[in-house]
Design a protein around this motif. Structure first.
Motif, PDB file in Angstrom:
ATOM      1  N   ILE A  22       4.392  19.218 -26.659  1.00  0.00           N
ATOM      2  CA  ILE A  22       2.865  19.857 -26.339  1.00  0.00           C
ATOM      3  C   ILE A  22       3.042  19.833 -24.772  1.00  0.00           C
ATOM      4  O   ILE A  22       2.903  18.498 -24.341  1.00  0.00           O
ATOM      5  N   ILE A  23       2.636  20.771 -23.934  1.00  0.00           N
ATOM      6  CA  ILE A  23       2.953  20.664 -22.597  1.00  0.00           C
ATOM      7  C   ILE A  23       1.683  21.143 -21.965  1.00  0.00           C
ATOM      8  O   ILE A  23       1.356  22.358 -22.118  1.00  0.00           O
ATOM      9  N   ALA A  24       1.422  20.230 -21.041  1.00  0.00           N
ATOM     10  CA  ALA A  24       0.125  20.682 -20.133  1.00  0.00           C
ATOM     11  C   ALA A  24       0.719  21.212 -19.007  1.00  0.00           C
ATOM     12  O   ALA A  24       1.768  21.109 -18.255  1.00  0.00           O
ATOM     13  N   ARG A  25      -0.093  22.242 -18.530  1.00  0.00           N
ATOM     14  CA  ARG A  25       0.000  23.172 -17.199  1.00  0.00           C
ATOM     15  C   ARG A  25      -0.865  23.129 -16.367  1.00  0.00           C
ATOM     16  O   ARG A  25      -2.120  23.173 -17.052  1.00  0.00           O
ATOM     17  N   HIS A  26      -0.587  22.992 -14.924  1.00  0.00           N
ATOM     18  CA  HIS A  26      -1.560  23.175 -13.974  1.00  0.00           C
ATOM     19  C   HIS A  26      -1.019  23.526 -12.576  1.00  0.00           C
ATOM     20  O   HIS A  26       0.245  22.805 -12.471  1.00  0.00           O
ATOM     21  N   GLY A  27      -1.479  24.481 -11.909  1.00  0.00           N
ATOM     22  CA  GLY A  27      -0.749  24.910 -10.774  1.00  0.00           C
ATOM     23  C   GLY A  27       0.504  25.283 -10.597  1.00  0.00           C
ATOM     24  O   GLY A  27       1.334  25.031  -9.663  1.00  0.00           O
ATOM     25  N   GLY A  28       1.233  25.841 -11.873  1.00  0.00           N
ATOM     26  CA  GLY A  28       2.381  26.047 -11.810  1.00  0.00           C
ATOM     27  C   GLY A  28       3.316  24.963 -12.062  1.00  0.00           C
ATOM     28  O   GLY A  28       4.595  25.333 -12.351  1.00  0.00           O
ATOM     29  N   LEU A  29       2.796  24.008 -12.516  1.00  0.00           N
ATOM     30  CA  LEU A  29       3.637  22.713 -13.026  1.00  0.00           C
ATOM     31  C   LEU A  29       3.549  22.413 -14.418  1.00  0.00           C
ATOM     32  O   LEU A  29       2.257  22.838 -14.830  1.00  0.00           O
ATOM     33  N   GLU A  30       4.120  21.577 -14.879  1.00  0.00           N
ATOM     34  CA  GLU A  30       4.030  21.164 -16.327  1.00  0.00           C
ATOM     35  C   GLU A  30       4.591  19.568 -16.454  1.00  0.00           C
ATOM     36  O   GLU A  30       5.423  19.248 -15.948  1.00  0.00           O
ATOM     37  N   ALA A  31       3.853  19.339 -17.608  1.00  0.00           N
ATOM     38  CA  ALA A  31       4.142  17.831 -18.005  1.00  0.00           C
ATOM     39  C   ALA A  31       3.923  17.699 -19.820  1.00  0.00           C
ATOM     40  O   ALA A  31       3.193  18.207 -20.179  1.00  0.00           O
ATOM     41  N   THR A  32       5.193  17.296 -20.391  1.00  0.00           N
ATOM     42  CA  THR A  32       5.147  17.144 -21.745  1.00  0.00           C
ATOM     43  C   THR A  32       4.074  15.922 -22.009  1.00  0.00           C
ATOM     44  O   THR A  32       4.426  14.677 -21.448  1.00  0.00           O
ATOM     45  N   GLN A 124      -3.358  11.312 -13.962  1.00  0.00           N
ATOM     46  CA  GLN A 124      -2.774  11.447 -12.699  1.00  0.00           C
ATOM     47  C   GLN A 124      -1.627  10.611 -12.323  1.00  0.00           C
ATOM     48  O   GLN A 124      -0.996  10.897 -11.337  1.00  0.00           O
ATOM     49  N   GLU A 125      -1.396   9.803 -13.194  1.00  0.00           N
ATOM     50  CA  GLU A 125       0.208   9.132 -13.030  1.00  0.00           C
ATOM     51  C   GLU A 125       1.224   9.869 -13.872  1.00  0.00           C
ATOM     52  O   GLU A 125       2.408   9.337 -13.565  1.00  0.00           O
ATOM     53  N   VAL A 126       0.908  10.830 -14.430  1.00  0.00           N
ATOM     54  CA  VAL A 126       1.990  11.612 -15.228  1.00  0.00           C
ATOM     55  C   VAL A 126       2.766  12.470 -14.291  1.00  0.00           C
ATOM     56  O   VAL A 126       1.981  13.113 -13.466  1.00  0.00           O
ATOM     57  N   ASP A 127       4.102  12.560 -14.392  1.00  0.00           N
ATOM     58  CA  ASP A 127       4.890  13.431 -13.400  1.00  0.00           C
ATOM     59  C   ASP A 127       4.915  14.940 -13.860  1.00  0.00           C
ATOM     60  O   ASP A 127       5.204  15.045 -15.055  1.00  0.00           O
ATOM     61  N   PHE A 128       4.180  15.673 -13.123  1.00  0.00           N
ATOM     62  CA  PHE A 128       4.077  17.213 -13.323  1.00  0.00           C
ATOM     63  C   PHE A 128       5.412  17.806 -12.673  1.00  0.00           C
ATOM     64  O   PHE A 128       5.583  17.668 -11.378  1.00  0.00           O
ATOM     65  N   VAL A 129       6.202  18.765 -13.118  1.00  0.00           N
ATOM     66  CA  VAL A 129       7.360  19.125 -12.477  1.00  0.00           C
ATOM     67  C   VAL A 129       7.463  20.764 -12.681  1.00  0.00           C
ATOM     68  O   VAL A 129       6.539  21.419 -13.442  1.00  0.00           O
ATOM     69  N   SER A 130       8.317  21.318 -11.875  1.00  0.00           N
ATOM     70  CA  SER A 130       8.546  22.683 -12.213  1.00  0.00           C
ATOM     71  C   SER A 130       9.124  23.216 -13.251  1.00  0.00           C
ATOM     72  O   SER A 130       9.793  22.304 -13.910  1.00  0.00           O
ATOM     73  N   PRO A 131       8.593  24.177 -14.165  1.00  0.00           N
ATOM     74  CA  PRO A 131       9.172  24.659 -15.194  1.00  0.00           C
ATOM     75  C   PRO A 131      10.566  24.945 -15.261  1.00  0.00           C
ATOM     76  O   PRO A 131      11.173  25.135 -14.091  1.00  0.00           O
ATOM     77  N   LYS A 139      13.855  22.666 -29.342  1.00  0.00           N
ATOM     78  CA  LYS A 139      12.558  22.182 -28.928  1.00  0.00           C
ATOM     79  C   LYS A 139      11.499  23.185 -28.775  1.00  0.00           C
ATOM     80  O   LYS A 139      11.547  23.911 -27.942  1.00  0.00           O
ATOM     81  N   ILE A 140      10.478  23.382 -29.595  1.00  0.00           N
ATOM     82  CA  ILE A 140       9.676  24.383 -29.594  1.00  0.00           C
ATOM     83  C   ILE A 140       8.368  23.974 -28.625  1.00  0.00           C
ATOM     84  O   ILE A 140       7.636  22.980 -28.964  1.00  0.00           O
ATOM     85  N   PRO A 141       8.190  24.896 -27.664  1.00  0.00           N
ATOM     86  CA  PRO A 141       6.925  24.408 -26.603  1.00  0.00           C
ATOM     87  C   PRO A 141       5.521  24.891 -27.168  1.00  0.00           C
ATOM     88  O   PRO A 141       5.549  26.107 -27.619  1.00  0.00           O
ATOM     89  N   PHE A 142       4.453  23.936 -27.096  1.00  0.00           N
ATOM     90  CA  PHE A 142       3.293  24.426 -27.301  1.00  0.00           C
ATOM     91  C   PHE A 142       2.542  24.390 -25.921  1.00  0.00           C
ATOM     92  O   PHE A 142       2.343  23.094 -25.404  1.00  0.00           O
ATOM     93  N   PHE A 143       2.332  25.176 -25.209  1.00  0.00           N
ATOM     94  CA  PHE A 143       1.701  25.136 -23.823  1.00  0.00           C
ATOM     95  C   PHE A 143       0.173  25.233 -23.884  1.00  0.00           C
ATOM     96  O   PHE A 143      -0.366  25.997 -24.932  1.00  0.00           O
ATOM     97  N   PHE A 144      -0.450  24.549 -23.280  1.00  0.00           N
ATOM     98  CA  PHE A 144      -1.779  24.682 -22.641  1.00  0.00           C
ATOM     99  C   PHE A 144      -2.288  24.339 -21.444  1.00  0.00           C
ATOM    100  O   PHE A 144      -1.650  23.506 -20.689  1.00  0.00           O
ATOM    101  N   ASP A 145      -3.376  24.893 -21.037  1.00  0.00           N
ATOM    102  CA  ASP A 145      -3.617  24.664 -19.434  1.00  0.00           C
ATOM    103  C   ASP A 145      -4.841  23.474 -19.453  1.00  0.00           C
ATOM    104  O   ASP A 145      -5.567  23.394 -20.178  1.00  0.00           O
ATOM    105  N   VAL A 146      -4.763  22.736 -18.411  1.00  0.00           N
ATOM    106  CA  VAL A 146      -5.558  21.698 -18.089  1.00  0.00           C
ATOM    107  C   VAL A 146      -6.332  21.910 -16.667  1.00  0.00           C
ATOM    108  O   VAL A 146      -5.733  22.653 -16.024  1.00  0.00           O
ATOM    109  N   PRO A 147      -7.667  21.544 -16.822  1.00  0.00           N
ATOM    110  CA  PRO A 147      -8.398  21.604 -15.690  1.00  0.00           C
ATOM    111  C   PRO A 147      -7.936  21.181 -14.209  1.00  0.00           C
ATOM    112  O   PRO A 147      -8.448  21.664 -13.341  1.00  0.00           O
ATOM    113  N   SER A 148      -7.311  19.859 -14.489  1.00  0.00           N
ATOM    114  CA  SER A 148      -6.984  18.952 -13.125  1.00  0.00           C
ATOM    115  C   SER A 148      -6.000  18.081 -13.584  1.00  0.00           C
ATOM    116  O   SER A 148      -5.755  18.101 -15.000  1.00  0.00           O
ATOM    117  N   ARG A 149      -5.253  17.762 -12.484  1.00  0.00           N
ATOM    118  CA  ARG A 149      -4.085  16.631 -13.003  1.00  0.00           C
ATOM    119  C   ARG A 149      -4.787  15.266 -13.335  1.00  0.00           C
ATOM    120  O   ARG A 149      -4.054  14.413 -13.454  1.00  0.00           O
TER     121      ARG A 149
END
Length: 205
Positions: A22-32, A124-131, A139-149
């Motif tokens: 389950i992967i959060a996305r924000h500003g072109g970056l993502e974090a599991t 805030q302390e979770v590493d968001f990285v480039s896809p 591994k099956i990705p479930f993406f969702f967008d978050v309003p902020s880091r």
């Protein structure tokens, strides 16, 4: 990069385990943030990939226990069919165990039977990285967008009517898992930053 679909229904089987991220996305970056695994015995594991996710052990009345020895890092909940679940982290005794309804109770008007709710602290302390340029096919990705880091993320997992293929119109973005006779609905979303992570369960009876 080849687009990756995020299917609404995923079915587990006894030939191999099914792994979901389950992967959060924000500003072109993502974090599991969370993971879900359907094991070959059709048990379902729901866990957190957030390194800052911690919960406290509780006493028999549900009160948090003090002291660093009662802090549990990155716990996961495992549902063992037909009704047992427990919460634990790798290599430590169970934090919590109980029974859960895997379908709405007889006569219940509700679409679903609740099970767990995981809420992270601020990301805030979770590493968001480039896809990645390529993703694991295992591994099956479930993406969702978050309003902020800095937001927190909530994952709600509950059970719905047996092998239901009906999508609840109130939650059009929910995802669904099918493991044998059990169908689980997952809802994920961002929310206001929370000071601490929490794990809430609904226990049968």
């Amino acid at each position: 990069m080849t687009p990756v679909s995020s299917p609404k229904f995923v079915t587990g089987n006894r030939e191999r385990k099914t792994e979901i991220r389950i992967i959060a996305r924000h500003g072109g970056l993502e974090a599991t943030v969370f993971y879900v695994t359907i094991l070959r015995d059709l048990s379902i594991v729901v866990g957190t990939a957030d390194p800052n996710f911690r919960v406290r052990r509780i006493d028999h009345e549900g009160n948090p226990l003090e002291g660093p020895e009662n802090v549990v890092d990155r716990p996961h909940a495992t549902f063992h069919p037909p009704a047992l679940f427990h919460l634990r982290a790798d290599g430590i005794p169970r934090v919590l165990a109980g029974l859960v309804w895997t379908a709405p109770e007889p006569g219940s008007p509700h679409f679903a039977s609740p099970w767990l709710e995981f809420t992270t602290s601020s990301l805030q302390e979770v590493d968001f990285v480039s896809p990645p340029s390529a993703r694991s096919r295992r591994k099956i990705p479930f993406f969702f967008d978050v309003p902020s880091r800095s937001c927190s993320v909530v994952l709600v997992a509950d059970f719905i009517k047996k092998n239901s293929q009906a999508v609840d119109p109130d939650y059009p973005r929910a995802k669904y898992l099918i493991a044998g006779d059990v169908t689980m609905r997952l809802r994920i979303g961002g929310m206001e930053p929370q000071a601490e992570a929490t794990a809430v369960f609904t226990i049968m009876g």
